[in-house]
Design a protein around this motif. Structure first.
Motif, short mmCIF file in Angstrom:
data_model
loop_
_atom_site.label_atom_id
_atom_site.label_comp_id
_atom_site.label_asym_id
_atom_site.label_seq_id
_atom_site.Cartn_x
_atom_site.Cartn_y
_atom_site.Cartn_z
N THR A 226 63.99 -42.08 -1.97
CA THR A 226 63.45 -41.27 -2.14
C THR A 226 64.10 -39.55 -1.29
O THR A 226 64.40 -39.10 -1.85
CB THR A 226 61.56 -41.12 -1.85
OG1 THR A 226 61.24 -40.53 -2.11
CG2 THR A 226 61.38 -41.96 -0.77
N GLU A 227 64.12 -39.94 -0.25
CA GLU A 227 64.50 -39.11 0.36
C GLU A 227 66.32 -38.93 0.63
O GLU A 227 66.08 -37.40 0.74
CB GLU A 227 64.94 -39.76 2.50
CG GLU A 227 65.11 -40.45 2.76
CD GLU A 227 64.71 -42.02 2.64
OE1 GLU A 227 65.16 -42.88 3.80
OE2 GLU A 227 64.03 -42.15 1.60
N THR A 228 67.11 -39.59 0.28
CA THR A 228 68.22 -38.93 -0.28
C THR A 228 68.03 -38.39 -1.22
O THR A 228 68.69 -37.53 -1.57
CB THR A 228 69.02 -40.61 -0.27
OG1 THR A 228 68.76 -41.20 0.37
CG2 THR A 228 70.34 -39.84 -0.91
N ALA A 229 67.58 -38.80 -2.28
CA ALA A 229 67.52 -38.23 -4.09
C ALA A 229 66.93 -36.31 -3.58
O ALA A 229 67.98 -35.96 -4.77
CB ALA A 229 66.25 -38.89 -4.83
N ALA A 230 65.75 -36.80 -2.59
CA ALA A 230 64.82 -35.33 -2.67
C ALA A 230 66.26 -34.10 -2.34
O ALA A 230 66.27 -33.31 -2.39
CB ALA A 230 63.84 -35.18 -2.18
N LEU A 231 66.71 -34.31 -0.89
CA LEU A 231 67.62 -33.47 -0.86
C LEU A 231 69.51 -33.69 -1.52
O LEU A 231 70.32 -32.59 -1.29
CB LEU A 231 67.80 -34.10 1.36
CG LEU A 231 67.28 -34.57 1.93
CD1 LEU A 231 66.74 -35.34 3.14
CD2 LEU A 231 65.64 -33.22 1.88
#
Length: 244
Positions: A226-231
């Motif tokens: 999730t954090e990789t996707a957003a950034l």
């Protein structure tokens, strides 16, 4: 030397005497070991940096006089609202911190159906304050003079009911999305980017979002956290349409 830049929620004017916040004062005295006469920069989110000179330095109590002001022009040309499914542990902090560094305008935490974290009203209030402080710290580090607002958590259904589609470009990250970001025309107005939590969005949430004009987008052939996707999504947007 480290970036001597501190946030204050006080009004700032030339020649005004100000008190740094307790946290900022502790950082200035303990970590940076600043003394009377040293210079620093303060900002309050109005788009300006204010130069100041320290006039009193005590443990957890630092005073300064504003000596100058400079308008900061480093905001992204893209107005991005990040609708981020609430993730657990440090993931949410990391996402907020890096999203602010990458130039988002606003952050709306989403209580998604697959969010591991379930916040009571009391816990939600404390987390909002904590997340806002994460955003402030990211602005201090990155040089932004506007502070993105971290809004109170909402369910996706509630947020959609309060924010009917107008002329915004709505983007939903979906591992089975049919399009890539490069296939979307440059947005003429603001962007709303929806990211699921650790388990992604449920099929019902995806259907609800797409019924409200969210376009399903895929970021390559690999499943991202999730954090990789957003950034990653924000970085690609800034590369395609923004100031990267």
């Amino acid at each position: 030397m480290a970036n001597l830049r501190f946030f204050t929620d006080s009004p700032l004017t030339i020649n005004a005497e100000i008190q740094l916040s307790e946290n900022a004062a502790a950082h200035a005295t303990r970590a940076l070991r600043l003394n009377v006469g040293d210079s620093a920069t303060v900002f309050n989110g109005d788009g300006f940096d204010y130069e100041c000179t320290l006039t009193s330095v005590k443990k957890n109590a630092v005073s300064a006089t504003i000596t100058g002001a400079k308008q900061i022009s480093n905001e992204s040309p893209l107005s991005i609202t990040l609708l981020q499914g609430i993730s657990s542990g440090d993931r949410m902090d990391f996402t907020i911190q890096k999203a602010v560094e990458l130039g988002v305008t606003k952050i709306q935490p989403i209580n998604s159906q697959r969010s591991v974290v379930k916040l009571s009203a009391e816990r939600a209030e404390k987390r909002i304050e904590h997340w806002q402080n994460v955003a402030i710290s990211a602005c201090e580090q990155s040089g932004r003079a506007y502070v993105p607002k971290v809004l109170p958590p909402l369910s996706l259904e509630t947020w959609l009911s309060q924010n009917p589609h107008t002329d915004t470009t709505r983007i939903l990250l979906n591992p089975v999305g049919a399009r890539r970001l490069i296939e979307i025309a440059k947005p003429a107005s603001s962007i709303e980017l929806l990211i699921g939590a650790e388990g992604g969005l449920s099929n019902g949430e995806i259907d609800l979002a797409t019924s409200q004009q969210f376009q399903s987008i895929v970021l390559g052939p690999r499943i991202l956290r999730t954090e990789t996707a957003a950034l990653t999504a924000i970085s690609v947007m800034q590369s395609l349409w923004g100031d990267f």
